[in-house]
Design an enzyme around this catalytic site. Structure first.
Site, PDB file in Angstrom:
ATOM      1  CD  GLU A 273      -3.090  -1.029   2.144  1.00  0.00           C
ATOM      2  OE1 GLU A 273      -2.895  -0.355   3.164  1.00  0.00           O
ATOM      3  OE2 GLU A 273      -4.160  -1.616   1.908  1.00  0.00           O
TER       4      GLU A 273
ATOM      5  CD  GLU B 135      -4.276  -6.018   2.601  1.00  0.00           C
ATOM      6  OE1 GLU B 135      -5.084  -5.233   3.140  1.00  0.00           O
ATOM      7  OE2 GLU B 135      -3.044  -5.888   2.692  1.00  0.00           O
TER       8      GLU B 135
HETATM    9  C1  BGP Z   1      -4.712  -2.650   4.828  1.00  0.00           C
HETATM   10  C2  BGP Z   1      -3.407  -3.193   5.309  1.00  0.00           C
HETATM   11  C3  BGP Z   1      -3.504  -4.340   6.217  1.00  0.00           C
HETATM   12  C4  BGP Z   1      -4.754  -4.333   7.044  1.00  0.00           C
HETATM   13  C5  BGP Z   1      -6.007  -3.974   6.344  1.00  0.00           C
HETATM   14  C6  BGP Z   1      -7.223  -3.804   7.223  1.00  0.00           C
HETATM   15  O1  BGP Z   1      -4.601  -1.277   4.728  1.00  0.00           O
HETATM   16  O2  BGP Z   1      -2.563  -3.566   4.247  1.00  0.00           O
HETATM   17  O3  BGP Z   1      -2.307  -4.426   6.906  1.00  0.00           O
HETATM   18  O4  BGP Z   1      -4.725  -4.616   8.312  1.00  0.00           O
HETATM   19  O5  BGP Z   1      -5.799  -2.787   5.653  1.00  0.00           O
HETATM   20  O6  BGP Z   1      -7.090  -2.642   7.985  1.00  0.00           O
HETATM   21  P1  BGP Z   1      -7.348  -2.595   9.521  1.00  0.00           P
HETATM   22  O7  BGP Z   1      -6.481  -3.624  10.139  1.00  0.00           O
HETATM   23  O8  BGP Z   1      -7.013  -1.206   9.943  1.00  0.00           O
HETATM   24  O9  BGP Z   1      -8.802  -2.906   9.680  1.00  0.00           O
END
Ligand code: BGP
Length: 492
Positions: free
Chosen positions: A183, A390
């Protein structure tokens, strides 16, 4: 009409959110080790007048849950067994850079760290899964920030080269899919974590160049990261022609819709897409620095990081093989709205056409069609294979009196998103696979808590740090398993 035959099904995690063992076997702190949630603007650092440098000083009032994570470092065998049971043929995790080069600037790697990933990667493969490795998931060694300011220093390119050469050689023939910086396009809104630069978001340091970075520094980091990204493509291909090197973007910002047909809103939404995603992906995927970025530097010469002709030729010659991305939510742009952001992506106005969202306090709108939109836009723009690495939903869950965790909303979310992935494939988009974010509960990146759970597998650990770490299947476990077993056919 089915999902492609070799479609990659599985899940994704990041070392810093699940491994724990933050100082084990020679590892030293990454930047994520000194924050509780990447949204935090107060990293656990203190200015040392004597050395004239920042150094780690954790806040005793805070729970740094990521330090122990879910102890994946010691329990990965048990967890991979469960993923295998669900039918995963693919698993994404990151290598914590600080396990391999604990300070980041050493000449030689830490053998104990390499040994851990030897075993982990072998175990992933033994369980029938294609490993997908993120080279840095917000995991720049802290020392590199305190000593060099992080990616504002061109020395980082050398340190990065040493690190990637080490792991490319070590895992040659075992790992084919590599993602460069997780990201990284979030760097304009979150420079410290996404770009690994020393950004202390505190007004008292604003004008002190030694203590914090300037807006120009962020663009300098942009240049150095683009050069390092190109080096990753070049070196990865040199070491093994089979390697496929992808960029990893938070692509949610692609689905930024105009509030209405007011041309200012339409163009504003487009400009938001550019400065959230394309400004980084254009050079990585096409090798061109876009004109709308050069315009920023032309109008503000102070910000110009001055790419040389050599830099530009290097970036042009070494573009990525595929695009991997996260998608969580969409946003609405309106010229009178404040556009903020979190780990899910951009936040603007509420979308009155979307009726579902994740629970408070996170409240991320659920927009499956935004994923189809995102895939189509990215594919039309770059004509490169896409890889969803993701997608998922964080819920606050506790086992009921019968010890059951009914997460039917997660199943609904999963199915709706997969149907839109399927639509995008029918639209002609080449999609390598779909990886669920956090197939097992892990520490949240955005808020540093355990309470925000994404898993098909529950982990008994809580925000106050208590818990047995015992793993338990949620109801969604069997649903994802059935989807994978049928290669998605049961959805259609
Ligand atoms: C993305 C990241 C992850 C992650 C996910 C969910 O931005 O790459 O590392 O955790 O988001 O976000 P969060 O954990 O804040 O809910």
């Amino acid at each position: 009409m089915s999902f492609p035959k070799n479609f990659l099904w599985g899940g994704a995690v990041a070392a810093n959110q699940c491994e724990g063992a933050w100082l084990t076997d020679g590892k030293k702190p990454n930047i994520t080790d000194v924050v509780v949630g990447i949204g935090s603007n107060q990293p656990g650092l203190a200015w040392n007048e004597k050395s004239g440098k920042w150094e780690m000083k954790l806040d005793p009032e805070k729970q740094y849950l990521s330090h122990d994570g879910i102890d994946f470092y010691h329990r990965y065998k048990e967890d991979l067994k469960l993923f295998k049971e669900m039918g995963f043929n693919c698993f994404r995790t990151s290598i914590a850079w600080g396990r391999i080069f604990p300070d980041g600037d050493e000449e030689l790697p830490n053998e104990a760290g390499l040994k851990f990933y030897d075993d982990l990667i072998d175990e992933i493969i033994r369980n029938g899964m294609e490993p997908v490795i993120t080279l840095s998931h917000y995991e720049t060694p802290l020392h590199l920030l305190c000593e060099y300011g992080g990616w504002i220093s061109p020395k980082m390119i050398t340190f990065w080269h040493r690190y990637i050469t080490t792991v490319f050689n070590r895992y040659k023939g075992k790992v084919k899919y590599w993602l460069t910086f997780n990201e990284v396009n979030a760097m304009l809104r979150n420079p410290m974590i996404a770009a690994g630069v020393l950004h202390i978001d505190d007004p008292q340091y604003k004008d002190d160049a030694k203590k914090s970075i300037t807006p120009k520094d962020v663009w300098t980091a942009y240049r150095n990261i683009l050069i390092a990204n190109a080096d990753t493509v070049y070196t990865g291909h040199q070491i093994d022609a089979e390697n496929r090197i992808g960029a990893m973007m938070t692509a949610s910002g692609t689905a930024t819709y105009p509030e209405n047909c007011d041309p200012d809103n339409v163009f504003g939404a487009y400009q938001t897409q550019r400065m959230a995603v394309f400004y980084m992906l254009d050079p990585m995927a096409t090798g061109m620095i876009p004109g709308y970025v050069e315009r920023i530097w032309n109008e503000n010469p102070d910000l110009d990081p001055h790419f040389t002709q050599r830099d530009l030729a290097w970036i042009k010659a070494n573009t990525i093989d595929f695009i991997s991305f996260s998608y969580y939510r969409s946003a609405v742009y309106a010229k009178d709205a404040e556009m903020t952001s979190n780990t899910g992506g951009i936040k603007g106005k509420e979308n009155p056409y979307l009726s579902e969202c994740s629970p408070e306090p996170w409240s991320w709108p659920v927009d499956p069609k935004g994923l189809r939109y995102t895939m189509n836009v990215l594919y039309d723009r770059y004509h490169l294979p896409l890889f969803i690495v993701e997608n998922g939903i964080g819920l606050d869950e506790t086992p009921d009196e019968n010890d059951i965790i009914d997460d039917s909303f997660r199943v609904h979310y999963l199915k709706e998103h997969l149907l839109q992935v399927h639509e995008a494939i029918l639209d002609g988009v080449e999609c390598l696979g779909y990886l669920w974010w956090g197939p097992i509960d892990i520490v949240s990146a955005g808020t540093g808590e355990m309470k925000k759970r994404y898993g098909f597998i529950y982990v008994d650990r809580h925000n106050d740090g208590t818990g047995t770490l015992e793993r338990k299947k949620k109801m969604s476990f069997d649903s994802f398993k059935a989807i994978i077993e049928s290669n998605g056919d049961i959805l259609l």
